[in-house]
Design an enzyme around this catalytic site. Structure first.
Site, short mmCIF file in Angstrom:
data_model
loop_
_atom_site.label_atom_id
_atom_site.label_comp_id
_atom_site.label_asym_id
_atom_site.label_seq_id
_atom_site.Cartn_x
_atom_site.Cartn_y
_atom_site.Cartn_z
N ASN A 98 -5.08 3.49 1.53
CA ASN A 98 -4.08 2.00 1.39
C ASN A 98 -5.19 0.66 2.09
O ASN A 98 -4.18 0.15 0.92
CB ASN A 98 -3.02 1.91 3.00
CG ASN A 98 -4.45 2.74 4.30
OD1 ASN A 98 -4.69 3.31 4.19
ND2 ASN A 98 -4.32 1.32 4.94
N CYS A 156 0.45 -1.68 0.01
CA CYS A 156 0.42 0.07 0.10
C CYS A 156 0.32 1.37 -0.36
O CYS A 156 0.30 2.50 -0.78
CB CYS A 156 -0.39 -0.50 1.01
SG CYS A 156 -0.29 -0.64 2.81
N HIS A 169 -2.25 6.64 4.39
CA HIS A 169 -1.07 6.67 4.15
C HIS A 169 -0.78 7.73 3.47
O HIS A 169 -0.68 8.28 2.42
CB HIS A 169 -0.26 5.64 3.49
CG HIS A 169 -0.52 4.27 4.36
ND1 HIS A 169 -0.98 3.99 5.63
CD2 HIS A 169 0.11 2.96 3.22
CE1 HIS A 169 -1.11 2.70 5.56
NE2 HIS A 169 -0.39 2.40 4.55
N1 LIG Z 1 -4.22 -2.92 5.23
C1 LIG Z 1 -3.66 -2.87 4.10
O1 LIG Z 1 -3.87 -1.66 3.97
C2 LIG Z 1 -3.39 -3.40 2.91
C3 LIG Z 1 -2.35 -3.04 2.12
C4 LIG Z 1 -2.22 -3.39 0.58
C5 LIG Z 1 -2.12 -4.84 0.79
N2 LIG Z 1 -2.25 -5.70 1.53
C6 LIG Z 1 -2.33 -7.18 2.17
O2 LIG Z 1 -3.51 -7.55 1.90
C7 LIG Z 1 -3.52 -8.98 2.92
C8 LIG Z 1 -4.59 -9.04 3.79
O3 LIG Z 1 -4.78 -7.55 4.83
P1 LIG Z 1 -5.50 -7.21 5.79
O4 LIG Z 1 -4.82 -6.11 5.92
O5 LIG Z 1 -7.01 -6.97 5.36
O6 LIG Z 1 -5.28 -8.14 6.36
P2 LIG Z 1 -6.58 -8.80 7.93
O7 LIG Z 1 -7.45 -7.48 8.24
O8 LIG Z 1 -5.75 -9.97 8.48
O9 LIG Z 1 -7.48 -9.94 6.83
C9 LIG Z 1 -6.51 -11.04 6.56
C10 LIG Z 1 -7.70 -11.89 5.89
O10 LIG Z 1 -7.81 -13.16 5.52
C11 LIG Z 1 -7.62 -15.04 6.38
N3 LIG Z 1 -6.90 -15.98 6.89
C12 LIG Z 1 -5.88 -16.01 7.98
N4 LIG Z 1 -5.42 -16.89 7.59
C13 LIG Z 1 -6.63 -17.46 6.95
C14 LIG Z 1 -5.68 -19.43 6.62
N5 LIG Z 1 -5.56 -20.24 6.73
N6 LIG Z 1 -7.43 -19.24 5.66
C15 LIG Z 1 -8.22 -19.14 5.25
N7 LIG Z 1 -7.85 -17.58 5.19
C16 LIG Z 1 -7.53 -16.81 6.90
C17 LIG Z 1 -8.82 -13.80 7.77
O11 LIG Z 1 -10.24 -14.87 8.07
P3 LIG Z 1 -10.38 -14.97 9.77
O12 LIG Z 1 -10.96 -13.96 9.50
O13 LIG Z 1 -10.92 -16.74 9.16
O14 LIG Z 1 -8.75 -15.42 10.12
C18 LIG Z 1 -9.22 -12.51 6.68
O15 LIG Z 1 -10.17 -12.55 6.56
C19 LIG Z 1 -2.06 -9.34 3.20
O16 LIG Z 1 -1.54 -9.88 2.46
C20 LIG Z 1 -1.74 -7.63 3.39
O17 LIG Z 1 -0.50 -7.84 3.84
C21 LIG Z 1 -3.05 -5.60 3.37
#
Ligand SMILES: NC(=O)c1ccc[n+]([C@@H]2O[C@H](COP(=O)([O-])OP(=O)(O)OC[C@H]3O[C@@H](n4cnc5c(N)ncnc54)[C@H](OP(=O)(O)O)[C@@H]3O)[C@@H](O)[C@H]2O)c1
Length: 353
Positions: free
Chosen positions: A331, A150, A242
């Site tokens: 972001n 992001c 951000h």
């Molecule tokens: N947040 C940002 O600004 C941003 C920006 C760009 C990229 N990213 C990337 O995008 C991805 C997601 O980020 P996020 O911020 O949305 O994270 P998050 O809020 O922690 O969400 C993670 C998701 O993945 C699921 N998950 C985790 N382990 C799993 C498994 N073993 N099997 C199936 N589902 C699983 C979780 O489900 P449960 O609830 O069931 O655990 C949840 O739905 C990451 O790789 C991050 O680096 C994030």
């Protein structure tokens, strides 16, 4: 009967997953095939695990159930998968889905630097999408497209405009990154309230490498752009958006007015293709002395579907041979789910899905 393409949301309980749901409700090209997450969330409705508070979801969307993420189940429901999975989980699942014939648009870091995977922002490097044709799964219709981290996405748009015009020599960037960038529930409140944390694991390394892949060329292989890049990353107690400060040096130094005109006139391909989630003005230059601010500018972007998809630049100043400026992007929208949705829209108009 509809001819919209069925899409699966992987990680539908997370910050990125729920932005996908927001952006794909009533989308002109896509409709939901299913929402997926871990066994922790299996069987719950989206309404029971809702994290996004600034969007009013439709009742029928809130009633949809989260299913356990199993590749066969996803492949049976959908042609496209939007991934908001943690990187370690995403790695094998995304590869397997592509092998099964799905087009995967991922926010995770796992495949970003692979030599046949585009790290795509349609306004920046639309031609990199050709790389998917070299992926072994492509014959089967499956492929992986990633979008950048992001904080890299926020600077990539202004840097593309300026690199093309003047040639980047040096980029130094310091970030003020929002809490939603750490996923849900993110940094403990006791650690971040009234505080700034000058460390985000792996972020500086990602910024310093991803930007050079994106601003580089696709010639049947990726040729990385050649300039010096130094990043310092910090987490601040802001919900979304951000803010990043940059000091830049160019191979040919423009005057300030010319540089501002270059930023303001930047458009890129999505506007030409009329992609639904593309902002009319991908870069907005503010002239006030105290902009951009997360509270005022995180949701910049028109039309309504592109809210949060424009990058705002401000405080552009020349200092000798250097230029200083701030830029701000949402972001989880431009830097996250919105970036993947735009990539999928490009793939659709290019006939890849
Ligand atoms: N947040 C940002 O600004 C941003 C920006 C760009 C990229 N990213 C990337 O995008 C991805 C997601 O980020 P996020 O911020 O949305 O994270 P998050 O809020 O922690 O969400 C993670 C998701 O993945 C699921 N998950 C985790 N382990 C799993 C498994 N073993 N099997 C199936 N589902 C699983 C979780 O489900 P449960 O609830 O069931 O655990 C949840 O739905 C990451 O790789 C991050 O680096 C994030």
């Amino acid at each position: 009967m509809t001819d919209k393409i069925k899409v699966a949301i992987l990680g539908a309980t997370g910050m990125i997953g729920q932005r996908f749901v927001q952006l794909l409700e009533d989308h002109p090209y896509f409709e939901f095939g299913g929402f997926y997450a871990s066994e922790r969330s299996e069987g719950k409705t989206l309404g029971e695990v809702l994290k996004i508070r600034d969007h009013r979801f439709k009742e029928e969307t809130l009633e949809m159930k989260i299913e356990l993420l199993e590749t066969e189940r996803v492949a049976a429901s959908s042609r496209v998968a939007f991934s908001g999975l943690p990187s370690d989980t995403a790695k094998d699942i995304e590869s397997e889905l592509a092998r099964t014939g799905l087009a995967v648009f991922s926010n995770a870091g796992a495949h970003r630097m692979s030599p046949d995977v585009p790290l795509l922002i349609p306004e920046v490097n639309a031609e990199h999408i050709e790389a998917v044709k070299g992926q072994t799964s492509f014959d089967n219709g499956g492929f992986i497209v990633t979008n950048a981290n992001c904080s890299t996405t926020g600077i990539a748009l202004p840097l593309k405009a300026l690199h093309e015009a003047y040639g980047l020599d040096l980029v130094t960037v310091s970030t003020y990154q929002a809490l939603s960038g750490a996923g849900y529930p993110g940094v403990p409140s006791m650690d971040i309230l009234g505080n700034v944390i000058p460390y985000i694991g792996g972020e500086e390394e990602k910024m310093e490498t991803e930007i050079k892949k994106m601003l580089g060329k696709w010639n049947g292989g990726f040729e990385f752009a050649d300039f010096s890049m130094f990043a310092n990353c910090a987490r601040v107690p802001v919900l979304d958006g951000h803010l990043e400060s940059m000091v830049l040096k160019f191979r040919e130094t423009p005057d300030s007015d010319e540089l501002i005109r270059t930023l303001e006139s930047f458009r890129g391909l999505p506007g030409e293709f009329r992609l639904p989630t593309a902002p009319i003005h991908p870069l907005i230059v503010r002239k006030e002395r105290d902009r951009p601010q997360p509270a005022l500018d995180a949701f910049a972007g028109d039309p309504e579907r592109a809210r949060g998809m424009a990058v705002t630049v401000g405080r552009v100043r020349r200092s000798g041979d250097y230029f200083k400026m701030f830029c701000l992007s949402h972001n989880t929208l431009r830097g996250g789910a919105g970036g993947s949705v735009l990539n999928a829209e490009l793939a659709k108009v290019k006939g890849l899905i």
